[in-house]
Write an enzyme that holds these catalytic residues in place. Structure first.
Site, PDB file in Angstrom:
ATOM      1  CB  CYS A  43      -0.945  -0.003   1.203  1.00 14.99           C
ATOM      2  SG  CYS A  43      -1.876   1.512   1.351  1.00 14.99           S
ATOM      3  CB  CYS A  48      -3.325   2.670  -1.485  1.00 12.32           C
ATOM      4  SG  CYS A  48      -3.357   1.037  -0.769  1.00 12.32           S
ATOM      5  CE  LYS A  51      -4.964   3.945  -6.123  1.00 12.45           C
ATOM      6  NZ  LYS A  51      -5.614   2.671  -6.009  1.00 12.45           N
ATOM      7  CE1 TYR A 180      -7.095  -1.337  -6.387  1.00 13.06           C
ATOM      8  CE2 TYR A 180      -8.015  -3.542  -6.485  1.00 13.06           C
ATOM      9  CZ  TYR A 180      -7.119  -2.642  -5.943  1.00 13.06           C
ATOM     10  OH  TYR A 180      -6.248  -3.046  -4.968  1.00 13.06           O
ATOM     11  CD  GLU A 184      -7.334   2.440  -8.753  1.00 13.03           C
ATOM     12  OE1 GLU A 184      -8.163   2.645  -7.857  1.00 13.03           O
ATOM     13  OE2 GLU A 184      -6.251   1.851  -8.531  1.00 13.03           O
ATOM     14  CG  HIS A 438     -28.784  22.972  -3.175  1.00 11.13           C
ATOM     15  ND1 HIS A 438     -28.881  22.159  -4.277  1.00 11.13           N
ATOM     16  CD2 HIS A 438     -28.969  24.241  -3.599  1.00 11.13           C
ATOM     17  CE1 HIS A 438     -29.136  22.906  -5.338  1.00 11.13           C
ATOM     18  NE2 HIS A 438     -29.188  24.171  -4.950  1.00 11.13           N
ATOM     19  CD  GLU A 443     -28.257  18.962  -4.062  1.00 11.16           C
ATOM     20  OE1 GLU A 443     -29.298  19.350  -3.530  1.00 11.16           O
ATOM     21  OE2 GLU A 443     -27.460  19.740  -4.651  1.00 11.16           O
TER      22      GLU A 443
END
Ligand SMILES: Cc1cc2nc3c(=O)[nH]c(=O)nc-3n(C[C@H](O)[C@H](O)[C@H](O)COP(=O)(O)OP(=O)(O)OC[C@H]3O[C@@H](n4cnc5c(N)ncnc54)[C@H](O)[C@@H]3O)c2cc1C
Length: 461
Positions: A43, A48, A51, A180, A184, A438, A443
């Site tokens: 990682c 991670c 990356k 993934y 990515e 908002h 939302e």
């Protein structure tokens, strides 16, 4: 065991191993940890973290382009790959040092080099030949990239490990894989200006994700100029002087500068001495463990990718922590692998938790689906042709939201918070009851009123 040198020996100082070592030591255990490459594991060193830094780098091009609609005149931009990699490497070195310091502060003894099991209570350090007698062993050796079946020219193919250290940004890249990591890196290379072709043997990218998410992400990636070829594989690669010719399974040829495979990762169990210690493997190739991460041998546990359960950093960390709590902290802590939120840092991002529409239909008698497709507000003045997608999967028999799937900016951030609600068994009525914030993209998740579709399984089905 009076003659033991330590109470716990951890093999592998990655996400799971480091956490387990520190927590076990905090309970007073004498802990030793071995790392054969760099402290921090996949990682931190080549997963991670680097990356995500490359993902950030790749997104500036869109920002520069979209700025014009907001009144900015951005001068001619140039990109320096070598500088990015050097800066990334500096940050990774800082993190590695921080992990090392954290182990030292916790009184964990770190040994650099490969460790293997001699028997269920003895670990051998290959660099010195020293044998360490230990009460417990934790295997946290991760899962390195696997290129799958060997093909002609495979030695010219890189994995994500090497992609982090390329000396120059390739102008044309072929990535094989649909998971993934493949999508990515496709986004990273494309965002930085490379021409990217993604080749995947399945019918669509991101197998295991919701079908609408897969279709939407694919169309967004294609809109950004990434060429996606499904139903084919790379059959051979043939380097010429400056380029590589990839031959696909349909005999078509693609000429690129780099071929990267992101075709999966295999649990790191080879030559570890598992047989000598009596540790059994599961059918999926990982170490077989129970909900407390205990292997077939009472005092040997395994956490993280080497167990091939849910191969994500926070899961490895949680498993390592729970192991230490259970074995050294007197708190029996099983791991719950349900409803793990996950993000894909593609362009645009994906965030997902819980059941896909197809899984829900398979498992539940009554399912309601809510979904929305909209243009993110920032894209209006920016002029970008892009859409965000959101879906809620609801168990119609009790109104519980059992799945949430997002494709769009900040999907990873959103899914972390939605994860709390889903884990707390929130209902669609709970989602409706909260006031929207908002104007945000999020939302939309609490303002979906109309069911897109309802499914009811007939008794005979
Ligand atoms: C490109 C990429 C991107 C990723 N992105 C994400 C992401 O965005 N989010 C996410 O959650 N996960 C991501 N992951 C997955 C994540 O990195 C892993 O799930 C996680 O690192 C697993 O932790 P671990 O402790 O099981 O193993 P690792 O972190 O892999 O650590 C294992 C360590 O054991 C060492 N080791 C192995 N054998 C021995 C031995 N015999 N003796 C001594 N040391 C040994 C290895 O050198 C390694 O340092 C990504 C992975 C990759 C490859």
């Amino acid at each position: 065991m009076p003659d033991r040198d330590v109470d716990l020996f951890v093999v592998g100082a990655g996400s799971g191993g480091v956490r387990a070592a520190r927590i076990a030591a905090s309970y007073g255990a004498r802990v030793m940890i071995a790392e054969e490459y760099r402290v921090g594991g996949t990682c931190v060193i080549r997963g991670c973290v680097p990356k995500k830094l490359l993902v950030y780098a790749s997104r500036f091009a869109d920002e520069f382009e979209d700025a014009a609609g907001y009144g900015w005149t951005v001068g001619k931009s140039t990109f320096d790959w070598a500088k990015l990699i050097a800066n990334k490497d500096r940050e990774i070195a800082r993190l590695e040092a921080a992990y090392t310091t954290a182990l030292e502060r916790a009184d964990v003894t770190l040994v650099k080099g490969r460790a293997v099991l001699k028997d269920e209570h003895t670990v051998r350090l290959l660099s010195t030949g020293a044998e360490i007698r230990t009460g417990h062993i934790l295997i946290a050796t991760g899962a390195p990239p696997s290129h799958g079946h060997p093909i002609m020219g495979i030695e010219h193919v890189i994995s994500s490990n090497e992609a982090f250290h390329l000396t120059a940004l390739p102008k044309r890249v072929l990535i094989q894989g649909g998971g993934y990591i493949a999508v990515e890196f496709a986004g990273i290379f494309a965002g930085l200006g490379a021409e990217v072709t993604l080749v995947y043997r399945g019918e669509n990218i991101l197998r295991g994700f919701d079908d609408d998410v897969r279709a939407h992400l694919r169309s967004e990636m294609e809109r950004r100029g990434i060429r996606i070829i499904c139903g084919r594989t790379v059959a051979a690669v043939d380097p010429t002087q400056d380029t590589i010719t990839a031959k696909l399974s349909d005999h078509s040829l693609i000429e690129v500068e780099k071929v990267m495979f992101a075709t999966g990762r295999r649990p790191n169990v080879a030559k570890l001495g598992l047989e000598a210690a009596g540790v059994q493997l599961a059918k999926n190739g990982g170490i077989a463990v129970d909900e407390f991460s205990q292997s077939s041998v009472r005092n040997i546990h395994a956490v993280g990718d080497v167990t091939n359960r849910v191969n994500l950093t926070p899961v490895a960390i949680r498993e390592g922590h729970a192991f230490a709590d259970t074995v050294f902290g007197g708190k029996s802590t099983p791991i719950d692998h349900s409803n793990v939120p996950t993000a894909v840092f593609s362009e645009p991002e994906v965030g997902a938790i819980g059941l896909t529409e197809a899984q829900a239909r398979h498992r539940l008698p009554k399912v309601d689906i809510y979904k929305t497709l909209f243009r993110p507000m920032k894209a209006t003045l920016g002029g970008r042709d892009t859409r965000s997608f959101m879906k809620l999967v609801v168990d119609a028999s009790n109104d519980r939201v059992v799945g949430c799937h997002i494709v769009g900016p900040d999907a990873g951030e959103m899914i972390q918070l939605i994860g709390v609600a889903v884990k707390m068994r929130a209902t669609k009525a709970d989602f409706d009851a909260i006031m929207a914030v908002h104007p945000t993209g999020a939302e939309e998740l609490v303002t979906m009123r109309e069911k897109a579709v309802s499914y009811e399984r007939l008794a005979a089905e």
